[in-house]
Every structure is written in structure tokens, then in C-alpha cells.
Scaffold this motif. Structure first.
Motif, PDB file in Angstrom:
ATOM      1  N   GLU A  40       0.825  -1.201   0.000  1.00 17.58           N
ATOM      2  CA  GLU A  40       0.000   0.000   0.000  1.00 17.58           C
ATOM      3  C   GLU A  40       0.862   1.254   0.000  1.00 17.58           C
ATOM      4  O   GLU A  40       0.559   2.242  -0.684  1.00 17.58           O
ATOM      5  CB  GLU A  40      -0.932   0.007   1.205  1.00 17.58           C
ATOM      6  N   LEU A  41       1.939   1.224   0.771  1.00 11.82           N
ATOM      7  CA  LEU A  41       2.816   2.380   0.845  1.00 11.82           C
ATOM      8  C   LEU A  41       3.475   2.637  -0.498  1.00 11.82           C
ATOM      9  O   LEU A  41       3.580   3.794  -0.945  1.00 11.82           O
ATOM     10  CB  LEU A  41       3.874   2.170   1.930  1.00 11.82           C
ATOM     11  N   PHE A  42       3.941   1.574  -1.157  1.00  2.00           N
ATOM     12  CA  PHE A  42       4.545   1.748  -2.477  1.00  2.00           C
ATOM     13  C   PHE A  42       3.543   2.349  -3.457  1.00  2.00           C
ATOM     14  O   PHE A  42       3.866   3.284  -4.205  1.00  2.00           O
ATOM     15  CB  PHE A  42       5.068   0.420  -3.025  1.00  2.00           C
ATOM     16  N   ALA A  43       2.324   1.828  -3.473  1.00  5.24           N
ATOM     17  CA  ALA A  43       1.302   2.336  -4.385  1.00  5.24           C
ATOM     18  C   ALA A  43       1.034   3.821  -4.133  1.00  5.24           C
ATOM     19  O   ALA A  43       0.906   4.617  -5.063  1.00  5.24           O
ATOM     20  CB  ALA A  43       0.014   1.530  -4.232  1.00  5.24           C
ATOM     21  N   GLU A  44       0.968   4.191  -2.869  1.00  8.40           N
ATOM     22  CA  GLU A  44       0.709   5.590  -2.500  1.00  8.40           C
ATOM     23  C   GLU A  44       1.848   6.500  -2.929  1.00  8.40           C
ATOM     24  O   GLU A  44       1.627   7.557  -3.529  1.00  8.40           O
ATOM     25  CB  GLU A  44       0.499   5.684  -0.989  1.00  8.40           C
ATOM     26  N   ARG A  45       3.082   6.079  -2.637  1.00  5.61           N
ATOM     27  CA  ARG A  45       4.228   6.924  -2.961  1.00  5.61           C
ATOM     28  C   ARG A  45       4.453   7.009  -4.478  1.00  5.61           C
ATOM     29  O   ARG A  45       4.807   8.069  -5.000  1.00  5.61           O
ATOM     30  CB  ARG A  45       5.482   6.392  -2.266  1.00  5.61           C
ATOM     31  N   ALA A  46       4.261   5.910  -5.187  1.00 10.73           N
ATOM     32  CA  ALA A  46       4.411   5.937  -6.641  1.00 10.73           C
ATOM     33  C   ALA A  46       3.383   6.873  -7.267  1.00 10.73           C
ATOM     34  O   ALA A  46       3.690   7.641  -8.193  1.00 10.73           O
ATOM     35  CB  ALA A  46       4.273   4.531  -7.216  1.00 10.73           C
ATOM     36  N   ALA A  47       2.148   6.842  -6.756  1.00 12.29           N
ATOM     37  CA  ALA A  47       1.103   7.741  -7.247  1.00 12.29           C
ATOM     38  C   ALA A  47       1.438   9.195  -6.924  1.00 12.29           C
ATOM     39  O   ALA A  47       1.140  10.102  -7.715  1.00 12.29           O
ATOM     40  CB  ALA A  47      -0.245   7.360  -6.655  1.00 12.29           C
ATOM     41  N   ASP A  48       2.053   9.430  -5.766  1.00 13.32           N
ATOM     42  CA  ASP A  48       2.477  10.789  -5.410  1.00 13.32           C
ATOM     43  C   ASP A  48       3.432  11.357  -6.454  1.00 13.32           C
ATOM     44  O   ASP A  48       3.454  12.569  -6.705  1.00 13.32           O
ATOM     45  CB  ASP A  48       3.158  10.802  -4.042  1.00 13.32           C
ATOM     46  N   TYR A  49       4.238  10.478  -7.044  1.00  9.20           N
ATOM     47  CA  TYR A  49       5.172  10.890  -8.086  1.00  9.20           C
ATOM     48  C   TYR A  49       4.529  10.901  -9.475  1.00  9.20           C
ATOM     49  O   TYR A  49       5.216  10.981 -10.485  1.00  9.20           O
ATOM     50  CB  TYR A  49       6.398   9.977  -8.098  1.00  9.20           C
ATOM     51  N   ARG A  50       3.199  10.798  -9.510  1.00 13.35           N
ATOM     52  CA  ARG A  50       2.399  10.882 -10.738  1.00 13.35           C
ATOM     53  C   ARG A  50       2.523   9.662 -11.634  1.00 13.35           C
ATOM     54  O   ARG A  50       2.295   9.744 -12.842  1.00 13.35           O
ATOM     55  CB  ARG A  50       2.746  12.161 -11.516  1.00 13.35           C
TER      56      ARG A  50
END
Length: 204
Positions: A40-50
Motif C-alpha cells: 500500500e505504501l509503495f502504491a501511494e508513494r508511486a502515485a504521489d510521483y504521478r
């Protein structure tokens, strides 16, 4: 003495030779907290980077076809050794890098598809190694489709495994800012990064 040496000499003179008064951090986090859901954290952070993060809980090839159709992709570069079963039924010009492909050909190719060697949850970073193909494959096409298997995600940078070089670390689509801080994407690599996040087994 050249200009570079002169600058370094002046810096050294300004800071002095005694470095004992500079504190050395000793509290670097070397792993994620026990209760962290690193997927979940990876998905969130990757999305933060667009990055466009898509969960895949079905046939990976079906999701690849869906992305290709939605983005109207007509040509895709394929690294040597990429699993062929992920390409089943794909209606696009598949350019395999067996020869390898020329820079001009890659520049005319809309997308590239790869797996990853590892991914880091805390920073939303994808790591590509030699097994994911030549570096040029993921720098020249405008769109990068990356299949990230959840068992390759680690919590923090120190936990990242050693990856055969050359290794490329990617945190979101290629982007930079001009002097007025206007974000510009696609300058040094793909402007679109699609992450296919899956726990589906890699086998055919």
C-alpha cells in the motif's frame, strides 16, 4: 592551479580541516516499521510521483491489453527475455530488442514494457537492472509500462537487493522544472509511467 582547484581550496579553507565537530547521523531507518503495509505504501508513494498505479488481480496479459487500448499505443519495445505470455493477444507492433533496436527506431516507438528487479515502498521507487533490458529502452519511448510483482517490494532503500548493473532507479515519470518552477514531463525519459501492481504468479 585551475579554477576547479581554486574553488575547492577556498571551500576547504573556509570549513577548516577539523571535521570532528560535525555530528554523524546514527538513526537511519534500515527497515520499515513492523505494521507497515509496504504494498500500500509503495502504491501511494508511486502515485504521489504521478505514476499511474493499477492493481492487477487477474490475468496480467489482459491488463496489458487494456492499458494499450486505453492509451492508444500502437508500438511497444520488448526487452530480451521478457515473458511472452504477458503479450498474449496484444494488438500492437512488438519491437523486440534482440538485434538490438536502433536509437532512431526506439525514438519512433510509443512505449516500452518491462518487469522490475525491485521496488522500494518508502520512496515509491522502481529499480531496473540488466535483466530488464538496456537502459535506452526505458529512456526513449514516451510511455513505460512496468509490471511490479508485490514480492519484489521492500520497505526502505537499505533493504533493496543488489541489482545487476547497469541499474536504473525510477521514481515517477521523467520530470524537471524550469527557472519559474513550471513542471515539465518527458524531458529525460518517459512522460507516462504505468505501474501494473500485481501479486499474480509470474508463470505462464
Amino acid at each position: 592551479m585551475n579554477a576547479r582547484d581554486d574553488i575547492l581550496h577556498r571551500i576547504q579553507a573556509a570549513i577548516g580541516n577539523d571535521r570532528r565537530d560535525i555530528p554523524v547521523p546514527t538513526n537511519y531507518r534500515t527497515q520499515a516499521p513492523d505494521n507497515t503495509d509496504i504494498v500500500e505504501l509503495f502504491a501511494e508513494r508511486a502515485a504521489d510521483y504521478r505514476a499511474q498505479v493499477r492493481r492487477v488481480d487477474r490475468d496480467i496479459a489482459a491488463e496489458v491489453r487494456q492499458v494499450v487500448q486505453e492509451l492508444e499505443i500502437t508500438s511497444i519495445a520488448i526487452p530480451t527475455g521478457f515473458p511472452e505470455h504477458y503479450l498474449t493477444g496484444l494488438e500492437a507492433d512488438l519491437k523486440r530488442d534482440n538485434l538490438p533496436l536502433s536509437t532512431a527506431d526506439l525514438d519512433r516507438t510509443q512505449a516500452v514494457i518491462t518487469e522490475c528487479a525491485a521496488a522500494i515502498a518508502e520512496t515509491g521507487t522502481i529499480i531496473l537492472g540488466a535483466e530488464q533490458g538496456r537502459r535506452a529502452l526505458t529512456l526513449l519511448p514516451d510511455t513505460h509500462l512496468c509490471i511490479v510483482h508485490t514480492d519484489r517490494i521492500v520497505g526502505t532503500v537499505p533493504e533493496a537487493p543488489a541489482v545487476p548493473t547497469p541499474a536504473t532507479w525510477i521514481s515517477g515519470p521523467s520530470a524537471t522544472s524550469d527557472i519559474e518552477l513550471h513542471r515539465v514531463e518527458g524531458v529525460h525519459g518517459p512522460r507516462t509511467l504505468v505501474v501494473l501492481l500485481t501479486a499474480v504468479h509470474r508463470g505462464p
